[in-house]
Design an enzyme around this catalytic site. Structure first.
Site, PDB file in Angstrom:
ATOM      1  N   SER A 128      -3.551   0.606  -1.768  1.00 60.47           N
ATOM      2  CA  SER A 128      -2.191   0.996  -1.401  1.00 60.47           C
ATOM      3  C   SER A 128      -1.300   1.011  -2.627  1.00 60.47           C
ATOM      4  O   SER A 128      -1.680   0.570  -3.713  1.00 60.47           O
ATOM      5  CB  SER A 128      -1.620   0.029  -0.362  1.00 60.47           C
ATOM      6  OG  SER A 128      -1.302  -1.220  -0.966  1.00 60.47           O
ATOM      7  N   LYS A 129      -0.068   1.510  -2.442  1.00 60.26           N
ATOM      8  CA  LYS A 129       0.891   1.569  -3.542  1.00 60.26           C
ATOM      9  C   LYS A 129       1.218   0.183  -4.087  1.00 60.26           C
ATOM     10  O   LYS A 129       1.640   0.044  -5.223  1.00 60.26           O
ATOM     11  CB  LYS A 129       2.182   2.245  -3.067  1.00 60.26           C
ATOM     12  CG  LYS A 129       2.049   3.735  -2.784  1.00 60.26           C
ATOM     13  CD  LYS A 129       3.385   4.321  -2.366  1.00 60.26           C
ATOM     14  CE  LYS A 129       3.268   5.817  -2.103  1.00 60.26           C
ATOM     15  NZ  LYS A 129       4.573   6.407  -1.697  1.00 60.26           N
ATOM     16  N   ARG A 130       1.034  -0.832  -3.262  1.00 60.36           N
ATOM     17  CA  ARG A 130       1.385  -2.191  -3.684  1.00 60.36           C
ATOM     18  C   ARG A 130       0.314  -2.844  -4.538  1.00 60.36           C
ATOM     19  O   ARG A 130       0.559  -3.885  -5.145  1.00 60.36           O
ATOM     20  CB  ARG A 130       1.675  -3.053  -2.443  1.00 60.36           C
ATOM     21  CG  ARG A 130       2.942  -2.659  -1.713  1.00 60.36           C
ATOM     22  CD  ARG A 130       3.161  -3.510  -0.471  1.00 60.36           C
ATOM     23  NE  ARG A 130       2.151  -3.262   0.527  1.00 60.36           N
ATOM     24  CZ  ARG A 130       2.184  -2.270   1.412  1.00 60.36           C
ATOM     25  NH1 ARG A 130       3.200  -1.417   1.384  1.00 60.36           N
ATOM     26  NH2 ARG A 130       1.235  -2.105   2.299  1.00 60.36           N
TER      27      ARG A 130
END
Length: 511
Positions: free
Chosen positions: A275-277
């Site tokens: 994910s982007k995180r």
């Protein structure tokens, strides 16, 4: 997956001529670009180039709470750095402008009104509390908990009553009471049972159009023929196809329905979706480390697709020529940093030494190794040193540690590990002393003479094994246990700086 003639291209194209292929990359400008999103852009670009079609770049920025201009600019800059050029987009325009959904609100409002007028959509006055209550009751009864269609057939008097109560309706699409079957170009035929298809919201009560409306509307109006996107969006495809059919019935769109291909997820550690995180997903990380655009794209291409047996290194031009979406693997693809580094290292070695030196320069400047205005003698020194490290590098930022010692004007600081494991050894001082004396007497300062002198003084003279003989010298002149080839490095460093650094190391080495 191929047609009867053995060519998957004909199967993929369907009723679309190759030159009429239109695909789109439509990210939301939230956060920093990540490798999974870039892989989607890459596959779309390769697909368009393979058929000589059009690659559309579109921004889905209808979520004002999460979207940002900073993220939009970061996406533009990232795609430009990677040279993933597009044919139509928000920055260059095109026949279907604007290419930002935030600028197309009037279009969505008009289409929504047409869908309602034609009976494809209807107003739903149910409150969130009523919906939650009925969903809980359905779950308790073991029934599907999606929208139950309560407002599908409201009478005029019921509508009047709801309006009198001040209720603001959402707009829902009327889904057909039948199974929906479609062919995914990667996963084959997929059928979704009608009992799992519910009338979904197109427009909020405040008039805000939602993704389930704006995405298919833009695809239809922009003539998108093929949709290549992540498998996390697979569940929305049946309802989008229903909307596409409705748009054609009311005359908003024409031509064949778009064909879908859902790309495998990109996963990280533990096979969870990247994910982007996740720090390792950030495109900025690989750019900061000095991955080449060619190397990073090459690796991302391998996350679900291969150009052929036992071949992993290829250009984007070669990828476009060979790209076959039906050969994309449907299984999740794990991002392997070591593999990415290896691919990038191969691309580094493909560069000419002068090109590599030029690409390393900004990293050396950012670290303070080179000044903003690099003098000519430093440029020449860097060019001469580049072949010494080219075979050893996996990313451009490694140039700082590998070559920094060459540009330091005086002595260099010693790595703590080098001091503990090399300069503290019993053989260190005798080796440094013999090396200093031998090199001081070298008449012609070149690699051959330096190597002959050090081997004679340390290996033959002191009886040291090469590891113990040359290790202290390497640490003395570079500050590190690992460096470019030693003898060539000493030639480039020069006699005076070499002797000065040996003296400095002797001063710190136990007697």
């Amino acid at each position: 997956m191929t047609d009867g003639a053995g060519s998957s291209d004909a199967f993929v194209l369907g009723d679309v001529a190759p030159g009429d292929v239109r695909v789109r990359f439509s990210p939301s400008p939230t956060g920093n670009p990540h490798v999974g999103v870039i892989r989607t852009a890459l596959y779309n670009a390769a697909f368009a180039r393979h058929f000589g079609g059009t690659f559309v770049f579109r921004i889905e920025d209808t979520d004002a709470a999460r979207d940002s201009e900073e993220s939009y600019e970061a996406m533009l800059e990232a795609l430009r750095w990677l040279d993933l050029s597009w044919d139509e987009g928000p920055d260059i325009g095109g026949p279907y402008a604007p290419y930002r959904q935030s600028l197309r609100h009037d279009i969505y409002t008009d289409v929504a009104a047409q869908l309602q007028s034609a009976g494809h959509a209807y107003h739903c006055y149910c409150t969130p509390e009523e919906l939650d209550e009925r969903r809980e009751a359905a779950r308790a009864a073991g029934k599907p908990s999606g929208y139950d269609g309560k407002c599908r057939t409201l009478t005029p008097s019921q509508v009047e009553q709801y309006q009198a109560e001040g209720r603001q309706p959402v707009l829902r699409l009327r889904m057909p009471d039948q199974d929906i079957t479609f062919v995914d170009l990667i996963r084959g035929e997929i059928t979704v049972d009608r009992f799992n298809l519910f009338d979904y919201v197109l427009v909020r009560a405040n008039g805000q159009p939602l993704y389930p409306l704006v995405n298919p509307v833009d695809d239809a109006l922009m003539g998108i023929t093929h949709v290549l996107r992540g498998e996390d969006l697979l569940s929305s495809t049946p309802r989008q196809l229903v909307l596409h059919r409705a748009l054609r019935e009311i005359g908003v769109a024409s031509g064949p329905l778009p064909r879908f291909a859902h790309l495998p997820l990109v996963t990280g550690e533990g096979n969870r979706k990247l994910s982007k995180r996740d720090p390792e997903s950030s495109l900025a990380l690989y750019r900061e480390r000095g991955f080449l655009p060619e190397g990073l794209l090459n690796y991302l291409a391998l996350l679900g697709w291969s150009i052929g047996e036992d071949r992993e290194v290829f250009s984007m031009t070669e990828m476009a020529e060979a790209f076959d979406v039906t050969r994309v693997n449907s299984n999740a693809a794990r991002f392997d940093l070591k593999k990415a580094e290896a691919i990038n290292g191969t691309w580094l070695r493909r560069l000419s030494p002068d090109d590599l030196a030029a690409r390393m320069t900004p990293y050396l400047q950012a670290a303070g190794v080179l000044p903003a205005e690099v003098p000519d003698d430093a440029v020449e020194l860097l060019r001469a040193a580049t072949p010494l490290v080219q075979e050893r590098m996996t990313a451009l930022d490694e140039a700082v540690g590998m070559l920094g010692f060459l540009f330091a004007p005086g002595v260099v600081p010693f790595d703590e590990d080098a001091v503990a494991k090399v300069l503290s050894a019993d053989a260190a001082r005798p080796a440094l002393t013999a090396a200093r004396d031998g090199l001081a007497a070298v008449e012609k300062w070149n690699t051959e003479a330096i190597e002959a002198t050090l081997r004679s003084a340390l290996v033959d003279g002191l009886g040291l094994k090469p590891k113990h003989a040359f290790g202290p010298v390497r640490v003395a002149v570079t500050g590190r246990r690992v460096s470019p080839p030693l003898f060539e490095s000493l030639e480039l460093l020069g006699r005076d700086r070499t002797l000065a650094r040996l003296d400095a190391a002797l001063a710190q080495t136990p007697a």
